[in-house]
Motif scaffolding. Structure first.
Motif, short mmCIF file in Angstrom:
data_model
loop_
_atom_site.label_atom_id
_atom_site.label_comp_id
_atom_site.label_asym_id
_atom_site.label_seq_id
_atom_site.Cartn_x
_atom_site.Cartn_y
_atom_site.Cartn_z
N UNK A 109 85.23 58.60 -30.71
CA UNK A 109 86.04 58.24 -32.01
C UNK A 109 86.87 59.24 -33.15
N UNK A 110 88.05 58.52 -33.83
CA UNK A 110 88.87 59.23 -34.95
C UNK A 110 88.72 58.19 -36.18
N UNK A 111 88.72 58.95 -37.62
CA UNK A 111 88.45 58.24 -38.79
C UNK A 111 89.53 59.28 -39.27
N UNK A 112 90.39 58.09 -40.09
CA UNK A 112 91.53 58.64 -40.29
C UNK A 112 92.09 57.78 -41.81
N UNK A 113 92.64 58.58 -43.27
CA UNK A 113 92.76 57.70 -43.65
C UNK A 113 94.22 58.30 -44.84
N UNK A 114 94.95 57.34 -45.20
CA UNK A 114 96.78 57.18 -45.48
C UNK A 114 96.44 57.29 -46.99
N UNK A 115 96.83 58.15 -47.62
CA UNK A 115 98.51 58.06 -48.41
C UNK A 115 97.91 59.25 -49.72
N UNK A 116 96.11 59.30 -49.76
CA UNK A 116 95.70 60.26 -50.70
C UNK A 116 95.39 59.91 -51.93
N UNK A 117 93.81 58.42 -52.16
CA UNK A 117 93.89 57.96 -52.91
C UNK A 117 92.86 58.59 -53.74
N UNK A 118 92.16 58.68 -54.77
CA UNK A 118 91.41 59.71 -55.44
C UNK A 118 90.13 59.73 -55.13
N UNK A 119 89.66 58.10 -54.54
CA UNK A 119 88.47 58.03 -54.32
C UNK A 119 87.76 58.75 -52.56
N UNK A 120 88.78 59.20 -51.98
CA UNK A 120 88.48 59.85 -50.84
C UNK A 120 87.37 61.17 -51.19
N UNK A 121 88.01 62.14 -52.51
CA UNK A 121 87.08 62.79 -53.11
C UNK A 121 85.71 62.44 -53.68
N UNK A 122 86.26 61.33 -54.65
CA UNK A 122 84.63 60.58 -55.04
C UNK A 122 83.86 59.82 -54.11
N UNK A 123 84.60 59.36 -53.27
CA UNK A 123 83.34 58.19 -52.52
C UNK A 123 83.46 58.60 -50.95
N UNK A 124 84.24 58.81 -50.72
CA UNK A 124 84.40 59.11 -48.64
C UNK A 124 83.86 60.10 -48.84
N UNK A 125 83.88 60.78 -49.76
CA UNK A 125 83.91 62.48 -48.24
C UNK A 125 82.19 62.94 -49.05
N UNK A 126 81.63 61.91 -49.66
CA UNK A 126 80.18 62.24 -50.15
C UNK A 126 79.42 62.21 -48.64
N UNK A 127 80.07 60.53 -48.40
CA UNK A 127 79.58 59.78 -46.61
C UNK A 127 79.92 60.64 -46.10
#
Length: 310
Positions: A109-127
């Motif tokens: 499976x693959x995980x993708x994220x669109x647009x570039x919201x700041x929460x990717x760095x603050x919330x998504x990346x640590x998880x």
């Protein structure tokens, strides 16, 4: 998104499967977790879930709220992925397999994220780091940072900066392109289409200092002419939406994805992790899709464009 401005940032932890890293298998949270056992995820033509997220936040702007999941829900979904026996692999591994390269591991499976919201760095990346899961982040490059007036997204939208993009790239997150201003590419005239697609790759490579190869169509909209322009600009893969599973036999210029929305229930998500609940690409473009494109093109030419959601 976009990123295109310098930004603050401390160090960020690395995820597996970066530009040069190996494909990482994701362990289940229980020792010896048993795979899902669904025929949809095994054998020739197996379904490959490519999950599509936008924002992960508690208080998103109203325009993106229907496409936002809370941090708690996102953490639960990553746990469900791990418990199901799915193995999160980098997007490049799926694309390589689609082009006849190394085979995918079972239950990929693959995980993708669109647009570039700041929460990717603050919330998504640590998880992602906690679970050891790689991901691809598709970013829109045109306009002022932070959703300021004149940017591609409404004022107040919290987006990544240039500096943060470079940090994420260094941490192993694959950074892909999502055009300059997030238009509906399949209704644009040739010159504007070329600038949206080729301009995006130039701007990202200026920020990151190396080639970028993964592209995603805003709103999931493409056409033969759009896909030809994407190839001509030097991208080597392109993700659509289609609300379907991808597969090794899928078209690397129109990779099917499953969009995770705010109203998605646990059972529906669990169904996707078992390889059920959606068709498996490739499949022909439907009459409704062609008709919808013709409708939007007509409105564009009448100067009453259809305002698409993310």
């Amino acid at each position: 998104m976009t990123a295109m401005s310098g930004g603050p940032g401390g160090r960020v932890a690395a995820v597996p499967g970066g530009r040069e890293g190996p494909v990482a298998a994701v362990p289940g949270r229980r020792k010896g977790v048993v795979g899902v056992g669904s025929a949809g995820l095994d054998g020739p033509g197996a379904a490959v879930p490519v999950f599509l997220y936008h924002s992960v936040a508690v208080d998103p702007p109203s325009w993106i709220a229907p496409f936002t999941v809370s941090p708690r829900t996102f953490a639960e979904q990553l746990g469900m992925i791990a418990d199901s026996g799915l193995r999160i692999v980098p997007l490049r591994a799926l694309v390589a397999a689609q082009r006849g390269g190394a085979p995918l591991p079972e239950r990929a499976a693959v995980l993708t994220f669109d647009d570039g919201f700041a929460d990717f760095r603050a919330t998504v990346l640590p998880l992602l780091v906690r679970w050891g899961m790689p991901a691809t982040l598709y970013v829109t490059t045109g306009g002022p940072v932070g959703g300021a007036a004149g940017g591609p997204f409404p004022p107040g939208s919290r987006m990544l900066s240039r500096g943060q993009l470079a940090e994420l790239d260094a941490a192993g997150v694959e950074i892909g392109g999502h055009t300059r201003t997030h238009p509906q590419l399949d209704v644009l005239r040739a010159g504007r289409l070329r600038e949206e697609v080729a301009g995006c790759v130039r701007e990202l490579e200026d920020v990151l200092g190396h080639p970028v190869t993964a592209f995603a169509y805003p709103h999931g909209y493409s056409s033969r002419a759009v896909r030809a322009q994407v190839r001509a600009a030097g991208w080597t893969s392109a993700a659509a939406v289609r609300d379907a599973f991808s597969s090794v036999g899928d078209d690397p210029w129109r990779i099917a994805r499953l969009m995770v929305r705010a109203d998605m229930g646990r059972e529906r998500f669990r169904e996707w992790t078992s390889g059920a609940g959606a068709p498996v690409a490739p499949f022909p473009e439907g009459v409704r899709t062609r008709g919808w494109r013709a409708y939007r093109r007509t409105r564009e030419r009448l100067n009453v464009p259809y305002k698409a959601l993310p």
